[in-house]
Design a protein around this motif. Structure first.
Motif, PDB file in Angstrom:
ATOM      1  N   ILE A 111       0.842  -1.204   0.000  1.00 33.63           N
ATOM      2  CA  ILE A 111       0.000   0.000   0.000  1.00 33.63           C
ATOM      3  C   ILE A 111       0.874   1.250   0.000  1.00 33.63           C
ATOM      4  N   ARG A 112       1.957   1.209   0.795  1.00 35.90           N
ATOM      5  CA  ARG A 112       2.879   2.355   0.846  1.00 35.90           C
ATOM      6  C   ARG A 112       3.378   2.706  -0.563  1.00 35.90           C
ATOM      7  N   ALA A 113       3.660   1.653  -1.344  1.00 38.28           N
ATOM      8  CA  ALA A 113       4.231   1.872  -2.680  1.00 38.28           C
ATOM      9  C   ALA A 113       3.260   2.596  -3.607  1.00 38.28           C
ATOM     10  N   ILE A 114       1.963   2.454  -3.342  1.00 43.56           N
ATOM     11  CA  ILE A 114       1.011   3.093  -4.277  1.00 43.56           C
ATOM     12  C   ILE A 114       0.408   4.384  -3.729  1.00 43.56           C
ATOM     13  N   ILE A 115       0.804   4.739  -2.502  1.00 47.50           N
ATOM     14  CA  ILE A 115       0.270   5.995  -1.939  1.00 47.50           C
ATOM     15  C   ILE A 115       0.921   7.192  -2.631  1.00 47.50           C
ATOM     16  N   LYS A 116       0.064   8.197  -2.918  1.00 44.93           N
ATOM     17  CA  LYS A 116       0.568   9.378  -3.634  1.00 44.93           C
ATOM     18  C   LYS A 116       1.560  10.144  -2.764  1.00 44.93           C
ATOM     19  N   ASP A 117       2.389  10.901  -3.413  1.00 45.76           N
ATOM     20  CA  ASP A 117       3.376  11.696  -2.696  1.00 45.76           C
ATOM     21  C   ASP A 117       2.662  12.624  -1.705  1.00 45.76           C
ATOM     22  N   HIS A 118       2.999  12.480  -0.432  1.00 43.13           N
ATOM     23  CA  HIS A 118       2.332  13.221   0.625  1.00 43.13           C
ATOM     24  C   HIS A 118       2.441  14.738   0.403  1.00 43.13           C
ATOM     25  N   ASP A 119       3.616  15.194  -0.066  1.00 41.79           N
ATOM     26  CA  ASP A 119       3.837  16.622  -0.218  1.00 41.79           C
ATOM     27  C   ASP A 119       2.884  17.260  -1.228  1.00 41.79           C
ATOM     28  N   ALA A 120       2.494  16.452  -2.235  1.00 42.29           N
ATOM     29  CA  ALA A 120       1.629  16.992  -3.279  1.00 42.29           C
ATOM     30  C   ALA A 120       0.260  17.374  -2.711  1.00 42.29           C
ATOM     31  N   GLU A 121      -0.130  16.769  -1.587  1.00 39.27           N
ATOM     32  CA  GLU A 121      -1.448  17.002  -1.003  1.00 39.27           C
ATOM     33  C   GLU A 121      -1.447  18.170  -0.026  1.00 39.27           C
ATOM     34  N   ARG A 122      -0.241  18.652   0.318  1.00 34.78           N
ATOM     35  CA  ARG A 122      -0.181  19.644   1.387  1.00 34.78           C
ATOM     36  C   ARG A 122      -0.585  21.036   0.899  1.00 34.78           C
ATOM     37  N   THR A 123      -1.096  21.833   1.842  1.00 38.20           N
ATOM     38  CA  THR A 123      -1.374  23.235   1.533  1.00 38.20           C
ATOM     39  C   THR A 123      -0.081  23.886   1.070  1.00 38.20           C
ATOM     40  N   PRO A 124      -0.086  24.607  -0.060  1.00 40.24           N
ATOM     41  CA  PRO A 124       1.165  25.223  -0.526  1.00 40.24           C
ATOM     42  C   PRO A 124       1.685  26.241   0.491  1.00 40.24           C
ATOM     43  N   TYR A 125       2.980  26.446   0.488  1.00 43.38           N
ATOM     44  CA  TYR A 125       3.595  27.393   1.424  1.00 43.38           C
ATOM     45  C   TYR A 125       3.262  28.828   1.012  1.00 43.38           C
ATOM     46  N   HIS A 126       2.833  29.631   1.974  1.00 46.01           N
ATOM     47  CA  HIS A 126       2.633  31.064   1.722  1.00 46.01           C
ATOM     48  C   HIS A 126       3.543  31.802   2.692  1.00 46.01           C
ATOM     49  N   PRO A 127       4.286  32.775   2.222  1.00 45.20           N
ATOM     50  CA  PRO A 127       5.195  33.478   3.136  1.00 45.20           C
ATOM     51  C   PRO A 127       4.427  34.155   4.275  1.00 45.20           C
ATOM     52  N   VAL A 128       5.000  34.098   5.469  1.00 42.16           N
ATOM     53  CA  VAL A 128       4.389  34.784   6.609  1.00 42.16           C
ATOM     54  C   VAL A 128       5.320  35.916   7.037  1.00 42.16           C
ATOM     55  N   MET A 129       4.711  36.943   7.608  1.00 41.34           N
ATOM     56  CA  MET A 129       5.495  38.136   7.904  1.00 41.34           C
ATOM     57  C   MET A 129       5.337  38.487   9.379  1.00 41.34           C
ATOM     58  N   GLN A 130       6.455  38.773  10.031  1.00 48.61           N
ATOM     59  CA  GLN A 130       6.336  39.208  11.426  1.00 48.61           C
ATOM     60  C   GLN A 130       5.826  40.651  11.457  1.00 48.61           C
ATOM     61  N   VAL A 131       4.796  40.920  12.305  1.00 53.22           N
ATOM     62  CA  VAL A 131       4.224  42.267  12.313  1.00 53.22           C
ATOM     63  C   VAL A 131       4.352  42.965  13.661  1.00 53.22           C
ATOM     64  N   PHE A 132       4.723  42.216  14.700  1.00 54.94           N
ATOM     65  CA  PHE A 132       4.718  42.822  16.034  1.00 54.94           C
ATOM     66  C   PHE A 132       5.512  41.928  16.969  1.00 54.94           C
ATOM     67  N   GLU A 133       6.152  42.552  17.971  1.00 54.50           N
ATOM     68  CA  GLU A 133       6.766  41.701  19.002  1.00 54.50           C
ATOM     69  C   GLU A 133       6.820  42.412  20.338  1.00 54.50           C
ATOM     70  N   THR A 134       6.866  41.625  21.387  1.00 56.48           N
ATOM     71  CA  THR A 134       7.069  42.135  22.744  1.00 56.48           C
ATOM     72  C   THR A 134       8.290  41.385  23.270  1.00 56.48           C
ATOM     73  N   SER A 135       8.643  41.617  24.533  1.00 49.78           N
ATOM     74  CA  SER A 135       9.798  40.880  25.045  1.00 49.78           C
ATOM     75  C   SER A 135       9.472  39.388  25.200  1.00 49.78           C
ATOM     76  N   LEU A 136       8.169  39.052  25.178  1.00 47.63           N
ATOM     77  CA  LEU A 136       7.789  37.647  25.380  1.00 47.63           C
ATOM     78  C   LEU A 136       7.275  36.967  24.110  1.00 47.63           C
ATOM     79  N   GLY A 137       6.738  37.751  23.179  1.00 49.26           N
ATOM     80  CA  GLY A 137       6.070  37.096  22.064  1.00 49.26           C
ATOM     81  C   GLY A 137       6.306  37.731  20.715  1.00 49.26           C
TER      82      GLY A 137
END
Ligand SMILES: C[S@@+](CC[C@H](N)C(=O)[O-])C[C@H]1O[C@@H](n2cnc3c(N)ncnc32)[C@H](O)[C@@H]1O
Length: 380
Positions: free
Chosen positions: A57-83
């Motif tokens: 079954i493993r041999a016929i399973i589709k490539d897992h990566d093809a099913e994943r949500t595509p990567y979208h860049p994320v941007m840091q918008v704010f920070e505190t000393s803790l977060g």
């Protein structure tokens, strides 16, 4: 067979049973196992076959990566000393977080109720699509969670039942907490929906941190009398309060404009997040919430000296602005905490003494003095 019933099986991916199953199998000339496999529904036979033929079954399973949500860049918008707060997709962000590093994950995803969010996300996915998406972000949450860390999912009971099924065998189930809040109008043919489900899991056998707050005893707001009959157990009651159970009756909905941090619904009470952060983390621990909304989790973490990582796919201004008013939030949190870990709040204690109702001291004193009737004041 009624067309409506066929549509129901199809839309909800429900396996027909009884006469309907016979008719579907006859009409489509397939076997029951064929149908289960095509619907992606596993029964014991299918599971056994998967185990027996794992290699093939493993041999016929589709490539897992093809099913994943595509990567979208994320941007840091704010920070505190803790977060740190990011704008973007939580799955993309989580892929950048190291495994086994987060002490607490709290997730309050959209409920797929066709609501309009400021982020304009599609909140009306097909059931299967919604569950698949939830499984994808949950898999990342599980990966980044530390051993002994805790994971909470806030959702409608209907969705949490499905997510609990996915989590079985991946994390250790601790509780299904029912949080008593009416959130919908009565629906014909169903009981009145009156609780949200809060799933509580840990990675590994037991949580590393477990500090449940104790709650004050519920009393009548008018006459200050007991709402529950504690009978002859009053002298055994812990003056530090009632044990936290898996039914939470004291979490307020955030409906009043004064408390709302952004327009529209979906904001959770700081009281809820305070309880969860207190229960499962120590100061300095790392808290992550993949669905920022108005930032309640991040505010609770900041006020309680926990480190945090936040992300929201829509506009993040409401979260950032909320931090400008952190002193107000601290006041709200302090008010909540003042009533915890004591059987009666200061005010309730004073009022009960005034009207001659029992308190921890009165019960114990009477017992010590060996009086025949321990609770005569109540019988008045
Ligand atoms: C139910 S609200 C969370 C409310 C939050 N717990 C609070 O107390 O304010 C869900 C939020 O998740 C955001 N969201 C939906 N999909 C997301 C994704 N893929 N990544 C990050 N945020 C997402 C929505 O825009 C929405 O603001």
């Amino acid at each position: 067979m009624l067309v409506a019933r066929l549509r129901y099986y199809n839309d909800k991916n429900i396996v027909p049973t009884g006469g309907d199953l016979d008719r579907v199998l006859r009409a489509s000339s397939i076997t029951e196992i064929d149908l289960m496999l095509r619907m992606g529904r596993l029964n014991r036979n299918v599971l056994e076959a998967i185990r027996d033929y794992a290699g093939e079954i493993r041999a016929i399973i589709k490539d897992h990566d093809a099913e994943r949500t595509p990567y979208h860049p994320v941007m840091q918008v704010f920070e505190t000393s803790l977060g740190k707060l990011y704008e973007g997709d939580c799955i993309s962000l989580m892929r950048e977080i190291e495994s086994d590093t987060v002490d607490l994950v709290f997730a309050d995803p959209p409920f797929n109720l066709n609501k309009l969010y400021p982020s304009k996300i599609n909140d009306n996915l097909k059931t299967e699509h919604y569950i698949n998406w939830c499984q994808e972000w949950l898999s990342e949450c599980i990966r980044i969670l530390k051993h002994g860390g805790s994971l909470f999912i806030w959702n409608l009971p209907k969705w949490n039942a499905a997510l609990a099924n996915f989590l079985e065998g991946r994390l250790n189930f601790l509780n299904w907490i029912s949080v008593d809040i009416k959130y919908s109008l009565p629906i014909q043919g169903r009981l009145y929906p009156s609780h949200y489900s809060l799933l509580y899991y840990t990675k590994g056998e037991r949580p590393r941190v477990f500090h449940p707050d104790r709650l004050p005893m519920q009393i009548c707001p008018h006459c200050y009398g007991d709402l529950k009959d504690y009978g002859g157990y009053k002298d055994k009651m812990n003056p530090r309060g009632i044990n936290l159970s898996d039914i939470w009756l004291d979490i307020p909905p955030v409906r009043h404009a004064k408390y709302k941090r952004r327009n529209g619904a979906n904001e959770l009470s700081l009281k809820l997040l305070d309880r969860i952060v207190e229960l499962t983390t120590d100061e300095g621990d790392l808290v992550f919430d993949p669905f920022g909304g108005s930032g309640t989790t991040y505010m609770a973490a900041e006020l309680k000296n926990r480190r945090w990582i936040g992300v929201e796919i829509g506009p993040t201004d409401d979260i950032v602005n909320r931090f400008d008013r952190i002193h107000q939030e601290r006041g709200i949190l302090n008010d909540y905490r003042e009533s915890l870990n004591t059987l009666f709040t200061e005010d309730a204690h004073k009022k009960r003494v005034q009207v001659g109702l029992w308190t921890c001291e009165s019960v114990r004193n009477k017992k010590k003095n060996g009086q025949a009737s321990l609770f005569e004041t109540e019988k008045r």
